[in-house]
Each structure stands twice: as structure tokens, then as C-alpha cells.
Design a protein around this motif. Structure first.
Motif, PDB file in Angstrom:
ATOM      1  N   HIS A  67      11.454  39.201  -5.056  1.00  0.00           N
ATOM      2  CA  HIS A  67      11.774  40.023  -6.537  1.00  0.00           C
ATOM      3  C   HIS A  67      12.367  41.300  -6.093  1.00  0.00           C
ATOM      4  O   HIS A  67      12.489  41.800  -4.987  1.00  0.00           O
ATOM      5  CB  HIS A  67      10.661  39.836  -7.474  1.00  0.00           C
ATOM      6  N   HIS A  69      11.877  44.191  -7.611  1.00  0.00           N
ATOM      7  CA  HIS A  69      10.912  45.625  -7.493  1.00  0.00           C
ATOM      8  C   HIS A  69      11.288  46.411  -6.255  1.00  0.00           C
ATOM      9  O   HIS A  69      11.322  45.974  -5.144  1.00  0.00           O
ATOM     10  CB  HIS A  69       9.454  45.392  -7.754  1.00  0.00           C
ATOM     11  N   HIS A  72       9.735  46.287  -2.642  1.00  0.00           N
ATOM     12  CA  HIS A  72      10.107  44.778  -2.000  1.00  0.00           C
ATOM     13  C   HIS A  72      11.690  44.802  -1.634  1.00  0.00           C
ATOM     14  O   HIS A  72      12.011  44.125  -0.701  1.00  0.00           O
ATOM     15  CB  HIS A  72       9.919  43.622  -3.023  1.00  0.00           C
ATOM     16  N   HIS A 156       4.480  37.855 -12.695  1.00  0.00           N
ATOM     17  CA  HIS A 156       4.465  38.998 -12.315  1.00  0.00           C
ATOM     18  C   HIS A 156       5.772  40.006 -12.655  1.00  0.00           C
ATOM     19  O   HIS A 156       5.914  40.888 -13.171  1.00  0.00           O
ATOM     20  CB  HIS A 156       4.355  39.224 -10.687  1.00  0.00           C
ATOM     21  N   ASP A 175       4.372  39.109  -4.983  1.00  0.00           N
ATOM     22  CA  ASP A 175       3.588  39.921  -5.860  1.00  0.00           C
ATOM     23  C   ASP A 175       2.653  38.820  -6.751  1.00  0.00           C
ATOM     24  O   ASP A 175       1.764  39.062  -7.745  1.00  0.00           O
ATOM     25  CB  ASP A 175       3.931  40.995  -6.500  1.00  0.00           C
TER      26      ASP A 175
HETATM   27 ZN    ZN Z   1       6.476  43.572  -7.820  1.00  0.00          ZN
END
Ligand code: ZN
Length: 309
Positions: A67, A69, A72, A156, A175
């Protein structure tokens, strides 16, 4: 680098200089893949780890993100430059934010505050012709019969895929099953704003169980126990955390994030766990009670809205 399954090596991105917080995964094959890039501040560490593993600049074929974020995906632009043959594979709901990270960085600035530049770093854009916007079930061909399969897993974040190495049955869950650093006894849910959604998160965990993985591996951090038991635990703790927040808002409809965070800390920060202060700091920075409180509060507000009208 640590081999966690045949042909899968886990590397430590050393975010913030901390070990055992945020992992990346090198998947071997004629066309090797890196799953998770780490934060931008980790880019040099990750490049050096891949070089030490014998992956030359022209060798890496895939950069795969669970993902977008920033812990990451933040290094993706730097790694795409460092490994010019690599194609970036990202959830279709995240792709445009990699081509133009302006909005992603603006919203990260709201969530992370000064940590954005102090810890995570920002993100360089990825050229559109290097990007694959992937949907559920997308398979990435590493050659030699090895494929990675993407498993849509919102909850998430709405732009979240787990990555299944079909060859070994290893499920890299990003996550979507929470966080457990090596020093921690318990999983902690990862329920940040703005996307956290209990029903979606539990449905994603059910999908993971149905895949019958051989092992489940968290980005924060590493392989965790028997897969089905861990996934059931992840679901149970999500319900527990949301229930505590619901009880606070049931007592006091106008309860804010601070009150919810205090109740969550009371209920779940295990005083017997005896985590060293440095570990506590890592967990709170990465996946703080306050962030979960904000995510769960936002979810509860969203859920209440249709009934309010
Ligand atoms: Zn995350």
C-alpha cells in the motif's frame, strides 16, 4: 538479510535508525521482486542491502507495494531510479498518487506532522510508464514458474494488497493484520485514519484464512506464529479495540480522540509486558494508540452518519 522461506529474504529498512520495525522482502527468481520499499529515508539502506544480496542495478524487475503509506512506499521513486529495469506494481487505487505524490504528501503531513521530514521523508514521483495499477488477483511473473498474486485487502487502507508467493505459500500481509515488533507479546491493530474500516478489515482477514497460507509475514515485523491462529487473533483484537472506543462514545457522544486514546491505552497497554522505553517509543511512533484512536473514531463517525440523517 534473513531467509524466511525458500527464495524469500527479509531485509531491515532501518527506518529512523531502528532495527526490527519495517521490513522489505526480496523474492528470488529470474526476474526478482522487492516487496515493500520502506520510507524514503531508508532508500540508501535498501539499495545497499539489495546490492549486498547480489541484485545488480539492471537485475531487479519488480517493485511491489502492499500500500502507499509512506513507511511502505516512500522510497519507491528513489528505487525506481536506482533500478531502471524495475516496474512498480501498486493497487489501482494508489497508482495515481505515485505518479503525482503531491496529495499523498499533503495528507501525510497532516497525519505525521514533523515526523514527515524527520522520520519518513517525502516521495519522488514514479514515471507513469513504469507503473502497473493492479487489481485483485493480479499475478506478477518472476520467471521460472514463480508468481506473486495480489490479494485485495482493504480495511487498514483502501489501497491495500497482500502479496502471496504462490511457490511457498508465504503471505506478506503488509499492515492488514496489524503490527507486532519482535519484542512484543501481542499483536496491535493498525487502524489509522482516514480509511480504517472494521468490516472491510475483518473481511480481508477472512480472505487470508481462506488462502490457507503456509506463513504470515508482517511488514512490522516479520513472520508471526501459526497463520490461522494469528489471523483469528488479529480479528479478535480489532473487535476489542473498536468495542472499547464504542463504549466511550456510548457514554459520551461527543467524546474526542483524546478520550478514546486514553481508554484504549488503559485497556490494552499491557503494564506487564515490560517493554523497554526504546521499544515503546518505536511502537508509539509507528502505530500509536493515538493514531488508532483517530482512525477508529473516524470509522465510528462514518458508520453513524447514515442513521443520523
Ligand atoms: Zn499502513
Amino acid at each position: 538479510m534473513q531467509t524466511i522461506a525458500p527464495g524469500i529474504r527479509q531485509l531491515d529498512t532501518l527506518i529512523g535508525g531502528w532495527s526490527g520495525v519495517t521490513a522489505g522482502f526480496l523474492i528470488d527468481g529470474p526476474q526478482p521482486a522487492l516487496v515493500e520499499t520502506g520510507a524514503r529515508s531508508s532508500a540508501d539502506t535498501v539499495v545497499a542491502a539489495l546490492e549486498a544480496a547480489g541484485v545488480g542495478r539492471a537485475d531487479l524487475r519488480w517493485l511491489v507495494l502492499t500500500h502507499i503509506h509512506l513507511d511502505h512506499a516512500g522510497a519507491v521513486g528513489d528505487l525506481a531510479r536506482a533500478f531502471p529495469e524495475a516496474t512498480v506494481v501498486v493497487h489501482e487505487r494508489g497508482a495515481r498518487h505515485l505518479a503525482d505524490p503531491t496529495r499523498l504528501i499533503d495528507s501525510a503531513a497532516l497525519v505525521y506532522g514533523p515526523l514527515l521530514d524527520g522520520l519518513y521523508g517525502r516521495m519522488l514521483p514514479v514515471a507513469e510508464d513504469r507503473l502497473v495499477a493492479a487489481a485483485d488477483g493480479h499475478r506478477i511473473d518472476l520467471g521460472g514458474g514463480r508468481h506473486l498474486r495480489l490479494v485485495d485487502s482493504p480495511g487498514h487502507a483502501k489501497h491495500h494488497h497482500a502479496v502471496l508467493d504462490e511457490h511457498t505459500g508465504t503471505l506478506l500481509v503488509g499492515d492488514a493484520a496489524g503490527v507486532r515488533l519482535p519484542e512484543m507479546r501481542h499483536l496491535r491493530p493498525a487502524a489509522p485514519p482516514p480509511d480504517f474500516d472494521l468490516e472491510q478489515a475483518t473481511a480481508s482477514l477472512h480472505r487470508f484464512v481462506e488462502l490457507r497460507p503456509e506463513r504470515v509475514v508482517l511488514t512490522h515485523y516479520g513472520e508471526v506464529g501459526e497463520p490461522e491462529a494469528v489471523l483469528r487473533e488479529a480479528e479478535a483484537i480489532l473487535h476489542q479495540w473498536v468495542a472499547v472506543a464504542e463504549a466511550v462514545t456510548a457514554r459520551h457522544a461527543a467524546a474526542g480522540v483524546e478520550e478514546i486514546a486514553a481508554a484504549l491505552a488503559d485497556a490494552f497497554l499491557d503494564p506487564d509486558e515490560d517493554l523497554p522505553d526504546a521499544v515503546r517509543e518505536k511502537v508509539e511512533t509507528l502505530n500509536g494508540v493515538h493514531s488508532n484512536a483517530a482512525g477508529i473514531a473516524r470509522y465510528l463517525q462514518r458508520r453513524a452518519r447514515p442513521q443520523a440523517s
